[in-house]
Design a protein around this motif. Structure first.
Motif, PDB file in Angstrom:
ATOM      1  N   SER A 422       0.844  -1.199   0.000  1.00 17.95           N
ATOM      2  CA  SER A 422       0.000   0.000   0.000  1.00 17.95           C
ATOM      3  C   SER A 422       0.878   1.248   0.000  1.00 17.95           C
ATOM      4  CB  SER A 422      -0.918  -0.002   1.228  1.00 17.95           C
ATOM      5  OG  SER A 422      -1.684   1.180   1.285  1.00 17.95           O
ATOM      6  N   GLU A 423       0.534   2.172  -0.884  1.00 20.30           N
ATOM      7  CA  GLU A 423       1.242   3.450  -0.972  1.00 20.30           C
ATOM      8  C   GLU A 423       2.742   3.265  -1.180  1.00 20.30           C
ATOM      9  OE1 GLU A 423       0.176   6.315   1.998  1.00 20.30           O
ATOM     10  OE2 GLU A 423      -1.882   5.612   2.113  1.00 20.30           O
ATOM     11  N   GLU A 425       6.047   3.210  -3.840  1.00 23.53           N
ATOM     12  CA  GLU A 425       6.440   3.960  -5.025  1.00 23.53           C
ATOM     13  C   GLU A 425       7.656   3.288  -5.652  1.00 23.53           C
ATOM     14  OE1 GLU A 425       7.856   8.469  -6.376  1.00 23.53           O
ATOM     15  OE2 GLU A 425       6.703   8.152  -4.535  1.00 23.53           O
ATOM     16  N   VAL A 460      -1.883  -4.852  -4.449  1.00 25.38           N
ATOM     17  CA  VAL A 460      -1.153  -3.584  -4.450  1.00 25.38           C
ATOM     18  C   VAL A 460      -2.179  -2.487  -4.703  1.00 25.38           C
ATOM     19  CG1 VAL A 460      -0.564  -3.888  -6.904  1.00 25.38           C
ATOM     20  CG2 VAL A 460       0.681  -2.229  -5.502  1.00 25.38           C
ATOM     21  N   SER A 461      -2.148  -1.465  -3.865  1.00 27.11           N
ATOM     22  CA  SER A 461      -3.165  -0.418  -3.975  1.00 27.11           C
ATOM     23  C   SER A 461      -2.590   0.931  -3.580  1.00 27.11           C
ATOM     24  CB  SER A 461      -4.372  -0.749  -3.076  1.00 27.11           C
ATOM     25  OG  SER A 461      -3.975  -0.826  -1.724  1.00 27.11           O
ATOM     26  N   ASN A 462      -3.218   1.981  -4.110  1.00 26.93           N
ATOM     27  CA  ASN A 462      -2.871   3.361  -3.771  1.00 26.93           C
ATOM     28  C   ASN A 462      -1.376   3.633  -3.912  1.00 26.93           C
ATOM     29  OD1 ASN A 462      -5.621   4.013  -2.853  1.00 26.93           O
ATOM     30  ND2 ASN A 462      -5.152   2.633  -1.162  1.00 26.93           N
ATOM     31  N   SER A 463      -0.793   3.063  -4.950  1.00 20.26           N
ATOM     32  CA  SER A 463       0.651   3.156  -5.131  1.00 20.26           C
ATOM     33  C   SER A 463       0.981   3.886  -6.423  1.00 20.26           C
ATOM     34  CB  SER A 463       1.272   1.755  -5.123  1.00 20.26           C
ATOM     35  OG  SER A 463       1.044   1.116  -3.883  1.00 20.26           O
ATOM     36  N   LYS A 464       2.254   4.234  -6.549  1.00 18.97           N
ATOM     37  CA  LYS A 464       2.720   5.006  -7.701  1.00 18.97           C
ATOM     38  C   LYS A 464       3.878   4.271  -8.355  1.00 18.97           C
ATOM     39  CE  LYS A 464       3.685   9.815  -8.948  1.00 18.97           C
ATOM     40  NZ  LYS A 464       3.863  11.186  -8.407  1.00 18.97           N
ATOM     41  N   ASN A 486      -4.115   2.536  -8.363  1.00 13.88           N
ATOM     42  CA  ASN A 486      -2.713   2.909  -8.482  1.00 13.88           C
ATOM     43  C   ASN A 486      -2.520   3.943  -9.581  1.00 13.88           C
ATOM     44  OD1 ASN A 486      -1.548   0.766  -6.599  1.00 13.88           O
ATOM     45  ND2 ASN A 486      -2.658  -0.503  -8.066  1.00 13.88           N
ATOM     46  N   ASP A 487      -1.410   4.651  -9.502  1.00 20.14           N
ATOM     47  CA  ASP A 487      -1.057   5.659 -10.496  1.00 20.14           C
ATOM     48  C   ASP A 487       0.170   5.157 -11.252  1.00 20.14           C
ATOM     49  OD1 ASP A 487      -0.737   7.896 -12.002  1.00 20.14           O
ATOM     50  OD2 ASP A 487      -0.181   9.237 -10.365  1.00 20.14           O
ATOM     51  N   ASN A 509      -7.488   2.239 -11.545  1.00 23.20           N
ATOM     52  CA  ASN A 509      -6.119   2.701 -11.760  1.00 23.20           C
ATOM     53  C   ASN A 509      -6.087   3.838 -12.780  1.00 23.20           C
ATOM     54  OD1 ASN A 509      -4.497   0.416 -10.295  1.00 23.20           O
ATOM     55  ND2 ASN A 509      -5.991  -0.649 -11.569  1.00 23.20           N
TER      56      ASN A 509
END
Length: 682
Positions: A422-423, A425, A460-464, A486-487, A509
């Protein structure tokens, strides 16, 4: 020229043009048959990459634990972007890894033999392992501290003028012991690593606690004593930290320039083992032995124990066995050693506010349960950033980064399950930002009897994931995988799912400016859902090949080839309620799909601009049979028009036989004067 001749020439011209037109269409169709459709998958652009200094070849042998899973039938372009070449010496480093394995076996052997012979080794001791010494911290209630190390190893643990410490012998922490490398004011620990050898800190079932403070971390690095700087070469081995079972805590720490070649010697390594405790099995087997021979052997063992019991240390008369190499802590005489087996164990760890730079592997974990990794960095590794290799369960990676690694940023290898990322990069890695493999450990009978089942339950979530040379996220096999919110920016491809993965959700996403495909589902993927995503740019927004996917309620824009491409067997794929804009040959490409079912598909593609060339459009429309029917229709119309021009006014059949007058007498006044003069002249 008479009208009939003109008609014949016109008729001949029409026939010639028609024949030439049909021949041209047939030729166009035959030349196009050997090529791909009007919208082939574009060739990947070459991605420039700076090779690290010292590497002269484009590709080199990779460390054995750098897992790059492959599956049958993967696309040729899947491996075009590989890791940067490993800069060390594979043969020499593999030999050093084997030496380290033997050294740790020797340490374990001494402890096992001591317990077996009822020898008391309650205080720390030192053994000679090859050309180096190993200080063993034995179990006790009090924790071992920096002060204890100064007393136990006054010649190999030295305080330097700048306040840091230099360790020049191996340290092993036994089960029941705790080593506390902590200081609220900061601490610098240098591990000797140069041409004269390297050292390590190995937690063998105990507790290793590395604790700094915000702004004042504990700094641990390799140290070349020849040039008073970090050891940047791995070809002669390099210092590392490892935990085999037990517990590890790193908070506010900085680790740099550690490790070489393998995952277990890769820098910071957390490994348990799936092997059973051989000592326990030996005891069980001993209790089950019966008969005269077993009785005699047990009696001989009792007699041998009585012989050694009179010695206070238990070392007299031990001959050349491993116990004879045990030395007291303190001053150093000289000696040599032998073998044993690791215990069954899982390692657990807390890694928080920790920075790892320029290691071989940033962090390598295997046979670990309950990893908690938060607010940490894994950058510029020679192989991969953070690797969860085998039998890692119930792990959380939160608010952590992996940047500029020679391979992948984050890796969830086979047999990992219950992992939540989570989160995170991952940026500028030379391969994938994140690789998640759920493939079975075997595909049939194997030497180890591994299960054929897939692994999964990872998300996997809210990640870059930004500017990675290959994919942002790659999912290979496995079940119940989530890639959510995700981004993903500027990767070669955004999200790639392949290898027979099942129950994969790709939801919410944002994929921006991929070089090729935004989201790719291919090669046997089942029950996948692609919904609520925003994909902008690239050649193709969503690509589905030989898989079953529900592509629904996505916003797809600015693709320059297709918004959605369907290839191969996709009869269970559903594409509906997507908002599509952009320009290219077609919004939804189904020309290469073998059994597509478009029943009840409703998508908003009103803002898609078709850029198909006129020749291609003509080729699609004017198939040979269609051209023939059109020619026949034109011929009929021409013939009908020509026939209509020949229809004349209806004339009486005996009009030329009509009388000159109607029988009435004309008066002289009605005869023109000119006629009179004319008659008179005659």
């Amino acid at each position: 020229m008479t009208a009939p001749k003109k008609g014949r020439k016109l008729w001949r011209a029409v026939v010639v043009v028609g024949v030439l037109g049909v021949a041209g269409l047939v030729w166009m169709q035959s030349t196009a048959a050997g090529t791909t459709d009007a919208s082939p998958t574009p060739t990947p652009k070459a991605t420039p990459s700076a090779v690290k200094p010292g590497s002269t070849t484009p590709k080199a042998t990779q460390p054995p634990d750098s897992d790059q899973p492959t599956t049958p039938g993967e696309a040729k372009d899947d491996k075009t972007i590989d890791r940067l070449p490993y800069p060390g010496d594979p043969e020499a480093e593999a030999a050093y890894v084997a030496d380290e394995d033997r050294r740790l076996v020797e340490v374990r052997t001494v402890d096992s033999l001591a317990r077996w012979s009822k020898t008391s080794l309650n205080s720390p001791y030192r053994i000679a392992t090859g050309s180096a010494y190993t200080l063993v911290l034995t179990p006790r209630r009090e924790v071992y501290t920096i002060k204890d190390l100064l007393g136990l190893a006054p010649q190999t643990f030295i305080r330097q003028p700048d306040g840091g410490y230099l360790l020049s012998e191996h340290v092993v922490i036994q089960n029941g012991a705790t080593l506390n490398l902590a200081s609220s004011g900061g601490l610098t620990l240098r591990l000797a690593s140069d041409g004269n050898g390297f050292v390590s800190i190995v937690n063998y079932g105990g507790v290793l606690n590395v604790q700094g403070a915000n702004g004042r971390p504990v700094r641990i690095s390799s140290w070349n004593r020849d040039n008073d700087g970090p050891d940047t070469l791995t070809n002669d081995g390099r210092a590392y930290i490892r935990s085999l079972g037990g517990q590890v805590r790193f908070r506010y720490a900085e680790l740099s320039d550690l490790g070489f070649w393998s995952g277990r010697t890769g820098g910071l390594s957390l490994t348990g083992t799936d092997r059973p405790n051989s000592g326990s099995l030996d005891k069980l087997g001993e209790t089950m032995r019966v008969g005269k021979r077993a009785t005699k052997e047990r009696q001989a063992e009792k007699d041998a124990n009585k012989t050694t019991a009179g010695s206070p240390t238990g070392l007299d008369g031990a001959g050349k066995n491993s116990l004879s190499q045990v030395l007291p802590a303190g001053k150093l005489p000289l000696p040599e050693v032998d073998i044993a087996d690791p215990e069954y164990s899982y390692v657990s760890a807390l890694i928080q506010n920790t920075t790892v730079k320029r290691n071989a592997f940033g962090l390598f974990a295997a046979s670990a349960n309950g990893l908690d990794i938060r607010e940490s960095k894994f950058d510029d590794s020679l192989v991969d950033g953070l690797v969860m290799h085998r039998y890692v369960t119930n792990a959380v990676v939160d608010s952590s980064t992996a940047d500029g690694n020679a391979g992948d940023g984050f890796v969830l290898s086979r047999a990992t399950t219950g992992i939540v990322l989570s989160e995170i990069e991952a940026s500028r890695n030379h391969r994938n930002g994140l690789t998640m493999s759920g493939l079975p450990l075997a595909d049939g009978p194997s030497a180890t009897g591994s299960s054929l089942g897939s692994y999964g339950n990872n998300t996997v979530s809210n990640s870059k994931l930004v500017d990675n040379a290959r994919y942002g996220v790659e999912v290979i096999g496995g079940t119940n995988i989530g890639v959510n919110a995700n981004d993903l920016q500027g990767n070669d491809m955004g999200v790639v799912v392949r290898g027979g993965a099942e129950d994969v959700s790709i939801v919410g996403n944002r994929v921006t400016k991929p070089i090729r495909q935004g989201i790719a589902i291919r090669d046997g993927v089942n029950k996948s859902v692609v919904t609520g995503n925003i994909v902008s740019g690239g050649n193709t927004s969503v690509y589905v090949r030989d898989s079953a996917a529900t592509v629904q309620r996505n916003t797809l824009s600015d693709a320059d080839s297709h918004a959605i491409s369907l290839v191969g067997s996709v009869n269970e794929t559903k594409v509906t309620e997507n908002t599509i804009s952009g320009r290219g040959p077609s919004a939804i490409d189904t020309k290469r799909a073998a059994d597509v079912n478009m029943h009840r598909w409703k998508n908003d593609d009103g803002h898609w601009h078709d850029t198909t060339p006129f020749v291609v459009t003509l080729k699609r429309f004017l198939q040979p049979l269609t051209a023939m029917w059109l020619f026949l229709a034109a011929l009929l119309i021409f013939t009908a028009a020509r026939g209509s021009r020949r229809i004349r006014r209806v004339v009486h059949p005996y009009a030329d036989k009509a009388p000159v007058t109607d029988g009435r007498t004309l008066s002289a006044a009605t005869v023109p004067a000119s006629n009179e003069n004319h008659l008179g002249a005659r």
